[in-house]
Design a protein around this motif. Sequence first.
Motif, PDB file in Angstrom:
ATOM      1  N   GLU A 136       0.835  -1.199   0.000  1.00 19.17           N
ATOM      2  CA  GLU A 136       0.000   0.000   0.000  1.00 19.17           C
ATOM      3  C   GLU A 136       0.872   1.252   0.000  1.00 19.17           C
ATOM      4  N   GLY A 137       1.865   1.250   0.857  1.00 16.27           N
ATOM      5  CA  GLY A 137       2.747   2.403   0.953  1.00 16.27           C
ATOM      6  C   GLY A 137       3.528   2.657  -0.324  1.00 16.27           C
ATOM      7  N   LEU A 138       3.806   1.614  -1.063  1.00 17.66           N
ATOM      8  CA  LEU A 138       4.600   1.743  -2.286  1.00 17.66           C
ATOM      9  C   LEU A 138       3.729   1.735  -3.538  1.00 17.66           C
ATOM     10  N   ASP A 139       2.403   1.778  -3.299  1.00 14.58           N
ATOM     11  CA  ASP A 139       1.467   1.889  -4.409  1.00 14.58           C
ATOM     12  C   ASP A 139       1.524   0.707  -5.386  1.00 14.58           C
ATOM     13  N   ILE A 140       1.649  -0.486  -4.823  1.00 11.33           N
ATOM     14  CA  ILE A 140       1.639  -1.681  -5.681  1.00 11.33           C
ATOM     15  C   ILE A 140       0.627  -2.705  -5.167  1.00 11.33           C
ATOM     16  N   LEU A 141      -0.344  -2.205  -4.402  1.00 13.59           N
ATOM     17  CA  LEU A 141      -1.307  -3.118  -3.784  1.00 13.59           C
ATOM     18  C   LEU A 141      -2.048  -3.955  -4.832  1.00 13.59           C
TER      19      LEU A 141
END
Lengths: 237, 495
Positions: free
Chosen positions: A138-143
């Motif tokens: 989520e934090g790295l925008d790859i969820l």
Amino acid sequence: MSTIHADAPAIRLADVRFGYRPGQQVLDIPALEIARGARVFLYGPSGSGKTTLLGLIAGVLAGGTGRVEVLGTDLARLGGSARDAFRAQHLGYIFQMFNLIPYLSVRDNILLPTRLDAQRAARLRGQSPAQAATELAEGLDILSLLDQPVTELSVGQQQRVAAARALIGYPELVVADEPTSALDADRREAFLRLLFASCERVGATLVFVSHDQALAPLFSQRVSLPDINRAARPAAA
Amino acid sequence: MVLLSLALKSLRNRLLVSALTVLSIALSVTLLVGVENVRAGVRDSFAGTIRGTDLIVGARGGTMQVLMSTVFGMATPAGGITMGTYEQWKAHPAIKWTIPYSLGDSHRGFRVIGTTSEFFEHYRFRNERVTFAEGGAPTGDTDVAIGHDVAQRLGYRMGQKIVVAHGTGGVTFSEHQAHPFTVVGIIARTFTPIDRALYVTLAGIEAMHELEESGGAAPAAPPAGATAPGGAPLVMPGASGPPAGATAPGGAPLVMPGSSGPPAQAAPPPPPPAPKKPAHGEEGHEHVDGDEHDHDDEHAHGDDEAEHDHDDDKITAFFVGTQTRLETLRLQREMNDDTREPLTAIVPGVALAELWQGVGNAEVGLKVVAFFTVLIGLAGMLVSLYSSLEARRREMAILRAVGARPSTIVALLVLESGVLAVLGAALGVALVYAGLSLAQGPVEDRFGLLIPIRALGSTEWMYLALIVIAGFLVGLVPAWKAYRSSLVDGLSPRT
């Protein structure tokens, strides 16, 4: 054997000399200290010994002289498997490219360190591995990519997955070896912002190696390898 | 478990190469295990060709000659045994039962065997007795029971009239036209030479030859032959085949069973068999008459030339069941030392084993070839794993970076090759059984050979274990290389 001294700096090098062959000297660093929680930009052109220095810090290379202290532990004094264990437990590593195991999914790539090392898995601070992976993704925008095969990702996505893998299990130190060199300028900054935020959340010290000085202002500390490495000076000059 | 799942995923990632490697190992395993399995099966079924018979007795000749001519219907018997000698041995106290066997005739290339109901009663193959698909045993002297293959190939049904020819092996000299036989029984398939033979009564053989001698002059003869088999054989020149005919005028008639007197070592000369007779079954009765006659002849021997012809009333061989197995060897020696008539008594189990040893050499050759294909299969795996390493140095570096020890890398690669070997072995065994079940029918039909589908024997399990172990060991080679290069490469393989 890998006791962590909370007050020790993240990295401290003293009189480190290293060569791959007898008589050869790639590194000759009298002193280097990187504080806990720092975001360090380690600059050096090719041939200045960046990869060798990272190998020593990661505990993959050994055999030189001097002290290589990581989190207060002198890696030079550890045996090979103890260094492997130390790395597995306390370090995250991001390559320049091709960071991912091609036959594992995104999720499995992120979880790999916790699967290969029980100590790392024990550092999840009460989270389940799946929760930890989700949170980092989520934090790295790859969820949305978690269940995809890694072969379908763009380079930028791959590097974010690699960052998530490096950060799982709350490592004290994350070493990134030119992770942005394959990205274009816009994405480079976006990636760095995500990486910084994630490191901060995890509480990891970041050592970021690059030959691209344009990124230097984003970091809290800048180290020029040619300046500290006496073995690199003749080549650089 | 983590490593196994990594190994499996890694292999699946290189699916084509992995599948081909597994296939090549599987095929070599199929060959090795298949050869062993079929060999053991055929050996058992071969050893089961004849069971329960303790001795086979023929005229003096080689062990193989006696075995081949009687059990396998190949080779020519060395000669004949006079009925008198047969009857005396039959009455020997150590002997429980006998089966007379008269060879020398054929029907369209299939052997015709003259015997008695004792054959159907005592003969065993693979511990089974001879049973009938249709009809039953021949009783009258125009009755014939035919083997499964005979019925199949010649398309014979019950009631079929057939004419038997003199001589065997396709070269027939004359046909006994005047004495046709009628099929009264079709023997259920045995997967032994029984399938390729026709069975008539001894009386039938006698009647047939008698008729031939008399040139078919007496159409009333068949019933005569049936009722008085002992009296008829006065004119029986070649009853038991050409060789018998050749030797008969020579020594045999002179050495009368009773006259020569038993040598010291030839223990109790059989007493007159009369009292035992009634116990010997229905069809035996017919024969009893002949025996009695023979016996009478002995007493009368030397009187007349005509009496000598009586000795031509011969059988080719007889099978013996002893009262107790322990007596077999003593009895064998006794028979081989018989000075009245030169005999060769063989223990079928021993002779079969001897014969199989001859076949065994080919078997060893086949096994060596199979072993080499396994080596080739494993070498193929080595090549494919080794050559994939160059492309996987990156992968190894990643694993090292996330904390894998060099030993983990070694374990991963050994596990991969081990998994390939295990899959190959399993697929190979599956292929063996698939192949066997597919081939069984056609092989039965075409060659009359029974390939039993049997569980894996200890030898096969040992082979499989060796292959799997070898598979793991082979993995050490690429593992060692990966270990070395992971140490050299560290986290930065030169890609």
